[in-house]
Design an enzyme around this catalytic site. Structure first.
Site, PDB file in Angstrom:
ATOM      1  CE  LYS A  42      -1.583   2.882   2.832  1.00 11.86           C
ATOM      2  NZ  LYS A  42      -1.382   4.119   1.985  1.00 11.86           N
ATOM      3  CD  GLU A  91      13.062   0.473   9.906  1.00  7.29           C
ATOM      4  OE1 GLU A  91      13.699   1.597  10.663  1.00  7.29           O
ATOM      5  OE2 GLU A  91      13.706  -0.455   9.862  1.00  7.29           O
ATOM      6  CB  CYS A 120      13.169   8.781   8.647  1.00  5.93           C
ATOM      7  SG  CYS A 120      14.235   7.827   7.710  1.00  5.93           S
ATOM      8  CD  GLU A 146      10.345  12.765  11.451  1.00  4.52           C
ATOM      9  OE1 GLU A 146       9.167  12.209  11.449  1.00  4.52           O
ATOM     10  OE2 GLU A 146      11.351  11.931  11.008  1.00  4.52           O
TER      11      GLU A 146
HETATM   12  P1  NAD Z   1       2.243   8.546   7.890  1.00  8.21           P
HETATM   13  O1  NAD Z   1       2.608   7.862   9.098  1.00  8.21           O
HETATM   14  O2  NAD Z   1       1.324   9.486   7.803  1.00  8.21           O
HETATM   15  O3  NAD Z   1       2.102   7.575   6.361  1.00  8.21           O
HETATM   16  C1  NAD Z   1       2.821   6.543   6.243  1.00  8.21           C
HETATM   17  C2  NAD Z   1       2.107   5.533   5.335  1.00  8.21           C
HETATM   18  O4  NAD Z   1       1.151   4.980   6.524  1.00  8.21           O
HETATM   19  C3  NAD Z   1       1.160   5.955   4.348  1.00  8.21           C
HETATM   20  O5  NAD Z   1       1.186   5.161   3.447  1.00  8.21           O
HETATM   21  C4  NAD Z   1      -0.154   6.264   4.890  1.00  8.21           C
HETATM   22  O6  NAD Z   1      -1.239   6.349   3.903  1.00  8.21           O
HETATM   23  C5  NAD Z   1      -0.279   5.093   5.663  1.00  8.21           C
HETATM   24  N1  NAD Z   1      -0.970   5.229   6.806  1.00  8.21           N
HETATM   25  C6  NAD Z   1      -1.370   6.432   7.571  1.00  8.21           C
HETATM   26  N2  NAD Z   1      -2.198   6.013   8.662  1.00  8.21           N
HETATM   27  C7  NAD Z   1      -2.672   4.990   8.532  1.00  8.21           C
HETATM   28  C8  NAD Z   1      -3.185   4.007   9.454  1.00  8.21           C
HETATM   29  N3  NAD Z   1      -3.908   4.550  10.640  1.00  8.21           N
HETATM   30  N4  NAD Z   1      -3.240   2.750   9.570  1.00  8.21           N
HETATM   31  C9  NAD Z   1      -2.375   2.213   8.172  1.00  8.21           C
HETATM   32  N5  NAD Z   1      -1.601   2.898   7.441  1.00  8.21           N
HETATM   33  C10 NAD Z   1      -1.607   4.305   7.630  1.00  8.21           C
HETATM   34  O7  NAD Z   1       3.706   9.255   7.416  1.00  8.21           O
HETATM   35  P2  NAD Z   1       4.142  10.194   6.173  1.00  8.21           P
HETATM   36  O8  NAD Z   1       3.849  11.676   6.526  1.00  8.21           O
HETATM   37  O9  NAD Z   1       3.677   9.701   4.907  1.00  8.21           O
HETATM   38  O10 NAD Z   1       5.739   9.891   6.232  1.00  8.21           O
HETATM   39  C11 NAD Z   1       6.831  10.637   6.833  1.00  8.21           C
HETATM   40  C12 NAD Z   1       7.061   9.901   8.230  1.00  8.21           C
HETATM   41  O11 NAD Z   1       7.483   8.673   7.892  1.00  8.21           O
HETATM   42  C13 NAD Z   1       8.254  10.942   8.588  1.00  8.21           C
HETATM   43  O12 NAD Z   1       7.777  10.748  10.248  1.00  8.21           O
HETATM   44  C14 NAD Z   1       9.304  10.020   8.728  1.00  8.21           C
HETATM   45  O13 NAD Z   1      10.303   9.990   9.607  1.00  8.21           O
HETATM   46  C15 NAD Z   1       8.764   8.591   8.658  1.00  8.21           C
HETATM   47  N6  NAD Z   1       9.846   7.743   7.645  1.00  8.21           N
HETATM   48  C16 NAD Z   1      10.623   6.919   8.588  1.00  8.21           C
HETATM   49  C17 NAD Z   1      11.614   6.240   7.847  1.00  8.21           C
HETATM   50  C18 NAD Z   1      12.400   5.083   8.476  1.00  8.21           C
HETATM   51  O14 NAD Z   1      13.071   4.120   7.945  1.00  8.21           O
HETATM   52  N7  NAD Z   1      12.720   5.042   9.630  1.00  8.21           N
HETATM   53  C19 NAD Z   1      11.572   6.365   6.517  1.00  8.21           C
HETATM   54  C20 NAD Z   1      11.181   7.308   5.871  1.00  8.21           C
HETATM   55  C21 NAD Z   1      10.231   8.108   6.513  1.00  8.21           C
END
Ligand code: NAD
Length: 488
Positions: free
Chosen positions: A181, A255, A289, A389
């Protein structure tokens, strides 16, 4: 510029299919112009069920988990070849959707994922899929690595292909089947990945791709046919997903976010440090991240480092991400821009000194979602701009008093533990400081994840590891078959 083509089908069970119910598609919006450039299908809970059912069938009755590791490796090699054929399209598509400047996009959004496929194949070749051990009471135990089952892979928008590959390829090599997804901001690269899977000729249902937003993700996490969730995204969403997986005793890897510290020691070359942070802090316009966003510096060196960082901020070119001359692009979305701008306001209210950038868009770039490279100086580690962050091109410089231990304590005074770096003229001093920081990855005079080494978080930055052989372990259930030697 490569034309961005709308898609209207999901990839389920080895076929391209329409959404189960007519629904509003996802708008793909250019972060450079704010205009809709394409649409993609949004999967409903019914589509989630179809995709999980296809993956379940492929796992329970299909050939994939029953192939030998060598046969799966051969199939994944075909994915690598097909990926290589589409590298340019992949980079252009990711850039069009989320704004990584194209030169960097070719490296990090298409070349890097392709090399991650190849690296993961080499870990699978050396992996102990089966081990025989003598038992304490005669006979032997056969320890076998089984696939964990049906995997739900939930992907964010910032480095969508590296993150997809880091989950899907080890899962496939372990014998799992997968439902991907992607984030609603970046559905099209995921559908191009489905084209790659189709061209590589994987059995039906082994990989399924269903774009959608949080509701789609939630339905996928909760689906009883899913055995394991592998998620990358925000800590807030990770907590929710972890709670659901805990309730259902589903395996899960998370992650999550970070607020990584760059610890500058008193012997560091400040010009070289500032140039190193140019990459380590501002890569992907700060939407990384593990970006080094908290810069901890001995008080006596603070002003000189700040002035070197001001020079760096002034040197970086920003604008249309399709222009190869630009080092920084826009932020992914209006929502992300608003969030970053609100943190710049918070930093000012908290009394940090703004020495570069700010909330106003750079000149001539008010149509898209642009925030200039921004540096706060004289901050303290208890400010929100030091603890939370921001996920944009905003650097918080904090002076510390005392020796290396003071820098280490300040680095560790954070809810996060994802990345980090130490800047020093003395490598062994750097390694000694690095090993005292509670973080999953840390560099000396550099920061960048290494595909051969495990990547993941301590504390609120997550659970589990990707990359290296450790990434394969995340998709394995170990089984021990013990036999006794009855002849003795
Ligand atoms: P997000 O958590 O809003 O969304 C990430 C994914 O989860 C998207 O596909 C979203 O549609 C889905 N999602 C959102 N709510 C959900 C739920 N309740 N249930 C299941 N899926 C859901 O994050 P974002 O804003 O898209 O991404 C940025 C974040 O990702 C930052 O906090 C960043 O630090 C983190 N990040 C972490 C890493 C790592 O490897 N640690 C790498 C890249 C990004």
């Amino acid at each position: 510029m490569t034309e961005v083509i709308s898609r209207d089908q999901l990839y389920i069970g080895g076929r391209w299919v329409a959404q189960a119910e007519p629904g509003k598609p996802l708008d793909v919006v250019s972060p450079h112009t704010g205009q809709i450039i394409a649409t993609a299908p949004a999967a409903s809970p019914t589509d989630v069920d179809r995709a999980v059912t296809a993956a379940r069938e492929a796992f329970d009755r299909g050939p994939w988990p029953r192939l030998t590791p060598a046969e799966r490796i051969a199939a994944v090699r075909r994915i690598s070849v097909e990926y290589g054929n589409r590298r340019k399209d992949m980079a252009a598509l990711v850039t069009a959707q989320m704004g990584t400047p194209i030169k960097m996009s070719q490296l990090m959004q298409s070349d890097a994922p392709r090399s991650l496929i190849d690296a993961t194949i080499s870990f699978a070749e050396a992996f102990p899929w089966e081990d025989v051990r003598p038992t304490a009471y005669g006979g032997e135990s056969l320890v076998r690595a089984h696939a964990v089952g049906v995997v739900a892979a939930i992907i964010p928008w910032n480095v969508p292909q590296v993150i997809t590959i880091a989950k899907v390829i080890p899962a496939l090599l372990a014998g799992c089947t997968v439902v991907i997804k992607p984030a609603p901001e970046t559905p099209l690269d995921a559908l191009l990945f489905a084209d790659i899977i189709e061209a590589a000729g994987l059995p039906e249902g082994v990989v399924n791709v269903i774009p959608g937003g949080p509701e789609t993700g939630d339905a996928l996490v909760r689906h009883p046919g899913v055995d394991k969730v592998t998620f990358t995204g925000s800590t807030a969403t990770g907590r929710r997903i972890g709670a659901i997986c805990g309730e259902q005793l589903k395996r899960c890897s998370l992650e999550l976010g970070g607020k990584s510290a760059a610890i500058v020691l008193d012997d560091a070359d400040l010009g070289a440090t500032a140039q190193g942070l140019r990459f380590a802090s501002f890569i992907n316009t700060g939407q990384a991240c593990a970006a080094q966003t908290r810069v901890l510096v001995p008080r006596a060196l603070h002003d000189d480092l700040v002035s070197a960082l001001q020079d760096v901020a002034g040197q970086m070119t920003q604008g249309d991400p399709m222009d190869r001359g630009n080092e920084l692009g826009p932020l992914v979305s209006a929502r992300q821009k608003d969030k970053v701008v609100s943190y710049i306001d918070i930093g000012l209210q908290e009394g940090a000194r703004l020495v570069a950038g700010g909330a106003a868009p750079p000149e001539g770039l008010s149509a898209g979602w642009y925030v200039p490279p921004t540096v706060f100086a004289n901050a303290t580690n208890d400010m929100r701009i030091a603890r939370e962050e921001i996920f944009g091109p905003v650097l918080t410089v904090i002076p510390y008093d005392g020796g290396d231990d003071a820098g280490i304590d300040m680095a560790n005074d954070s809810p996060y533990g994802l990345g980090g770096s130490v800047w020093t003229a003395d490598r062994s001093r750097g390694i000694s400081v690095a090993s005292q920081v509670r973080t999953g990855t840390i560099g000396v005079n550099f920061y960048g994840p290494d595909f051969a080494a495990p990547f993941g978080g301590f504390k609120d930055s997550g659970i589990g590891r990707e990359y290296g052989p450790e990434g394969l372990h995340e998709f394995i259930e170990l089984q021990s078959i013990t036999t006794l030697d009855t002849t003795k």
